[in-house]
Design a protein around this motif. Sequence first.
Motif, PDB file in Angstrom:
ATOM      1  N   CYS A 146       1.110  -1.402  -0.238  1.00 22.04           N
ATOM      2  CA  CYS A 146       0.152   0.312   0.067  1.00 22.04           C
ATOM      3  C   CYS A 146       0.933   1.057   0.331  1.00 22.04           C
TER       4      CYS A 146
ATOM      5  N   GLN B 156       0.604   3.751   2.914  1.00 16.77           N
ATOM      6  CA  GLN B 156       1.023   3.148   4.305  1.00 16.77           C
ATOM      7  C   GLN B 156       2.458   3.459   4.382  1.00 16.77           C
TER       8      GLN B 156
ATOM      9  N   HIS C  50      -4.193  -6.749   5.133  1.00 14.03           N
ATOM     10  CA  HIS C  50      -3.586  -5.673   6.129  1.00 14.03           C
ATOM     11  C   HIS C  50      -3.442  -4.238   6.225  1.00 14.03           C
ATOM     12  N   CYS C  51      -5.025  -3.999   5.938  1.00 12.83           N
ATOM     13  CA  CYS C  51      -5.469  -2.896   6.858  1.00 12.83           C
ATOM     14  C   CYS C  51      -5.529  -3.173   8.319  1.00 12.83           C
TER      15      CYS C  51
ATOM     16  N   CYS D 171      -2.719  -2.745  10.139  1.00 14.94           N
ATOM     17  CA  CYS D 171      -2.038  -0.970   9.991  1.00 14.94           C
ATOM     18  C   CYS D 171      -1.809  -0.161  11.253  1.00 14.94           C
TER      19      CYS D 171
ATOM     20  N   CYS E 253      -5.587   7.279   7.807  1.00 18.34           N
ATOM     21  CA  CYS E 253      -6.104   7.172   6.638  1.00 18.34           C
ATOM     22  C   CYS E 253      -7.782   7.164   6.252  1.00 18.34           C
TER      23      CYS E 253
HETATM   24  S1  SF4 Z   1      -5.507   1.661   6.690  1.00 12.10           S
HETATM   25 FE1  SF4 Z   1      -4.937   2.888   4.710  1.00 12.10          FE
HETATM   26  S2  SF4 Z   1      -2.355   2.881   4.883  1.00 12.10           S
HETATM   27 FE2  SF4 Z   1      -3.243   1.424   5.878  1.00 12.10          FE
HETATM   28  S3  SF4 Z   1      -2.787  -0.316   4.602  1.00 12.10           S
HETATM   29 FE3  SF4 Z   1      -4.991   0.068   4.564  1.00 12.10          FE
HETATM   30  S4  SF4 Z   1      -5.409   1.527   2.513  1.00 12.10           S
HETATM   31 FE4  SF4 Z   1      -2.991   1.408   3.100  1.00 12.10          FE
END
Ligand code: SF4
Length: 368
Positions: free
Chosen positions: A16, A19, A309-310, A313, A319
């Motif tokens: 991402c 990120q 993955h969010c 994060c 975000c």
């Molecule tokens: S929360 Fe936002 S910054 Fe984090 S991985 Fe997901 S899309 Fe990307």
Amino acid sequence: MDYRVSAQDRAAFKRCRRQWDFGAPTRQNLQAVDPLPPDLNRAVRDALAVYYYPGMWDWQSHIVLPLVRKAFMRTMAAAPPSDQRTADVDLGTELLEHYIAWAPSLDDFCPLMIETDVESLVPDIRETDRALSASDARRVLYTDRVELLAIDADEELWIVTHLVVPEWHDIETLLLDEAAVAACWTWEHEYLGTSIAGTIHNEILLPPPESLGPVPTDTRTGRPGRGGYSQNEPSGGGRLIAHLPRPEPEEPEPASENRVTQETAGVIRRTRIRRSRAEIETSRRHVGVEVLEMLDPELTFFPAPSPNHCPQCSFVAPCLTMTEGGDPALDLASRFRPGPTTPTYEPRLGASGGGGRYVPIPPPTPPT
Ligand code: SF4
């Protein structure tokens, strides 16, 4: 100071870009003020760094194994107290004991070095034989920390990665593990003259299967204790290897039928993948392409949301603010601080030149 792109940065960039822009040392370099939650994968990796520490490989198990357990607990203790940490300590302790029970039936190598920092000049893919430079003329380096370098009975070198997984990876995922192949290239650049035969993916299943069967009583190599090959053995041992000749470029590629071998024992699955010269060279070029893109001043930092993955994060709140069209500056200022300028790893016993067996460099070939 060189422009360094770590394997972690590269993974974040591919995962991402938003990120990556928040967290990479070469971008905003933000780190959450709140302590990080427990990292079971990290704790197991730290424990295995002690398990496979070359300087103690020939020591008796009753001396080493308490240190292995201690390394696991030390990493878990660094996380703030929580129900999650308590649960992970119980789960990880069970996992580690299963690993200690089953690994000797699989280990058919000798550990040479653990947790070793390696780096390599990133190629400029626009020109042959040139390394990439940043806009301010700084050298651009790709950096990684290799968990374990092992040598087998045929005196071939393997890069070993440990993975705590909720289910076994499919073979295609392991074949396409770009980070592992990039580690082969980076290692060969750092230790000129060595040649990496391939990668060993050491998966450890979490939670353990309900039925594990009886614990094996024999080790793979017949060596008592933790198995593997002793540091003192001519084959598979680290001390007595005179030279590790690098194959000439014209040497034929390994037979494809020997490319992948896979074995499962208890909670462990070992996948050994032989990596070809072409594969390692392709990985080098991929890093060159990606880093060139990172350096592009016109690059856009679009998010790539995913349930994979969010949830992990640190930047979910800013975000979301940006996705709603808001300004995340206040949130970033209150909940984040500047991070270290290089990737941070706990220094480990024997890491980065402080231990492990010396990987010898072959002497120069005399002119003919
Ligand atoms: S929360 Fe936002 S910054 Fe984090 S991985 Fe997901 S899309 Fe990307």
